[in-house]
Design a protein around this motif. Sequence first.
Motif, mmCIF file in Angstrom:
data_model
loop_
_atom_site.group_PDB
_atom_site.id
_atom_site.type_symbol
_atom_site.label_atom_id
_atom_site.label_comp_id
_atom_site.label_asym_id
_atom_site.label_seq_id
_atom_site.Cartn_x
_atom_site.Cartn_y
_atom_site.Cartn_z
ATOM 1 N N ASP A 46 0.808 -1.218 0.000
ATOM 2 C CA ASP A 46 0.000 0.000 0.000
ATOM 3 C C ASP A 46 0.842 1.268 0.000
ATOM 4 N N TYR A 47 2.176 1.136 0.181
ATOM 5 C CA TYR A 47 3.073 2.290 0.126
ATOM 6 C C TYR A 47 4.338 1.845 -0.595
ATOM 7 N N PRO A 48 4.906 2.687 -1.442
ATOM 8 C CA PRO A 48 6.082 2.258 -2.221
ATOM 9 C C PRO A 48 7.238 1.781 -1.345
ATOM 10 N N HIS A 49 7.883 0.738 -1.792
ATOM 11 C CA HIS A 49 9.086 0.215 -1.130
ATOM 12 C C HIS A 49 10.183 0.195 -2.188
ATOM 13 N N VAL A 50 10.982 1.236 -2.198
ATOM 14 C CA VAL A 50 11.990 1.434 -3.243
ATOM 15 C C VAL A 50 13.357 1.563 -2.594
ATOM 16 N N LEU A 51 14.301 0.749 -3.017
ATOM 17 C CA LEU A 51 15.653 0.766 -2.479
ATOM 18 C C LEU A 51 16.612 1.405 -3.479
ATOM 19 N N ASP A 52 17.444 2.288 -2.995
ATOM 20 C CA ASP A 52 18.503 2.858 -3.834
ATOM 21 C C ASP A 52 19.603 1.810 -3.969
ATOM 22 N N THR A 53 19.949 1.419 -5.197
ATOM 23 C CA THR A 53 20.942 0.362 -5.415
ATOM 24 C C THR A 53 22.256 0.893 -5.984
ATOM 25 N N HIS A 54 22.449 2.219 -5.953
ATOM 26 C CA HIS A 54 23.659 2.794 -6.557
ATOM 27 C C HIS A 54 24.938 2.314 -5.869
ATOM 28 N N LYS A 55 24.892 2.144 -4.548
ATOM 29 C CA LYS A 55 26.112 1.763 -3.830
ATOM 30 C C LYS A 55 26.608 0.398 -4.285
ATOM 31 N N LEU A 56 25.694 -0.561 -4.427
ATOM 32 C CA LEU A 56 26.082 -1.896 -4.882
ATOM 33 C C LEU A 56 26.572 -1.852 -6.320
ATOM 34 N N GLU A 57 25.893 -1.088 -7.154
ATOM 35 C CA GLU A 57 26.310 -0.979 -8.552
ATOM 36 C C GLU A 57 27.691 -0.329 -8.674
ATOM 37 N N SER A 58 28.036 0.529 -7.723
ATOM 38 C CA SER A 58 29.320 1.232 -7.790
ATOM 39 C C SER A 58 30.507 0.303 -7.558
ATOM 40 N N ILE A 59 30.272 -0.894 -6.991
ATOM 41 C CA ILE A 59 31.382 -1.835 -6.807
ATOM 42 C C ILE A 59 31.334 -2.965 -7.836
ATOM 43 N N GLY A 60 30.531 -2.777 -8.877
ATOM 44 C CA GLY A 60 30.591 -3.693 -10.014
ATOM 45 C C GLY A 60 29.464 -4.682 -10.153
ATOM 46 N N TRP A 61 28.437 -4.581 -9.299
ATOM 47 C CA TRP A 61 27.310 -5.508 -9.421
ATOM 48 C C TRP A 61 26.363 -5.050 -10.519
#
Length: 324
Positions: A268-283
């Motif tokens: 009923d409310y958005p659940h959005v995670l920022d994934t930039h940190k993981l992507e910054s180490i090559g994922w």
Amino acid sequence: MDTALIIGGTRFIGRHTVREFRNHGYDVAIFNRGRHDSSFARDDVVHVTGDRMDDDALDRARRQIDPDVVADCVAYHPANVQSATEIFADTDAYVYVSSGAAYGTEVIPKREEETPLCACSPEQATDDSWETYGPRKADGDRAVFAAGDRGVRAMSVRPPIVYGPHDYTDRFAYWIDRVHAYDRIIVPHSALRHLVYVGDVASAIRTIAERGDAGTAYNVGTHTLPVLTEWIELIADALGTSAEPIEMSERELATTPLDPSDFPLYRDYPHVLDTHKLESIGWEATPIPETVTTTVDHVVSTVQTVERGPDRAEERSVLETISS
């Protein structure tokens, strides 16, 4: 060759984590209670039997395996993480599988170093109910941070709801089952929510173990956020079929026997995670159509019975009312 010890490795995330490390050249060992059949029984995977709640058993596994990397997939209480970060303090990496539920504030997006975590009381820390799951995972994260401060290379990964082959929760399989069996299905109007493919969680664990910073948490999730009706379209494409989603608001569903919360993946409310940190180490995330197809193929091939979700007879009654 480095050795990875997977705490829990036969059911879902752990199972895929075993495969991820093996596919990237690691020797792999599994530590668990041995209550579930292992798909790696014939492979070159060492099995150590023990209860992860027993610190002495965990320490024996450390001495027997001498792992370089530890992936902790079944730490559900803060004390588990506290003891594990001490037992495996001398390993090259300890990665704790936390959860997006650890966040204690509903903001968009949820960022690792900005969004507050759930508080966890002493009573919650030893509880096993779903209501305390987020607080317990948050306190496990705090144990990781404390270990990092002590010089231990401990890190955590925070997935939202995970989908993929061998998912025993059936949350994603419910929608596959509905699309596979019916041409019209009721879909509650749901806010955006992050999901993540189980193989991507496994690759995130390995990436963090190899490149992550000590005492750090990393969000992991799909790179884009399909809404629920779009997930259903992706499932239909993977099945080579079509289904008409009848999207209903909370107000519309209130006039029926159905409740939005009865439907898996509803939020009923958005659940959005920022994934930039993981992507910054090559994922990198696997393309969503590919992960959905893999998941659909597995669910259909196993012919599993999906018991989650609202009663189909009630759904059918609502659909007939709409049609008339």
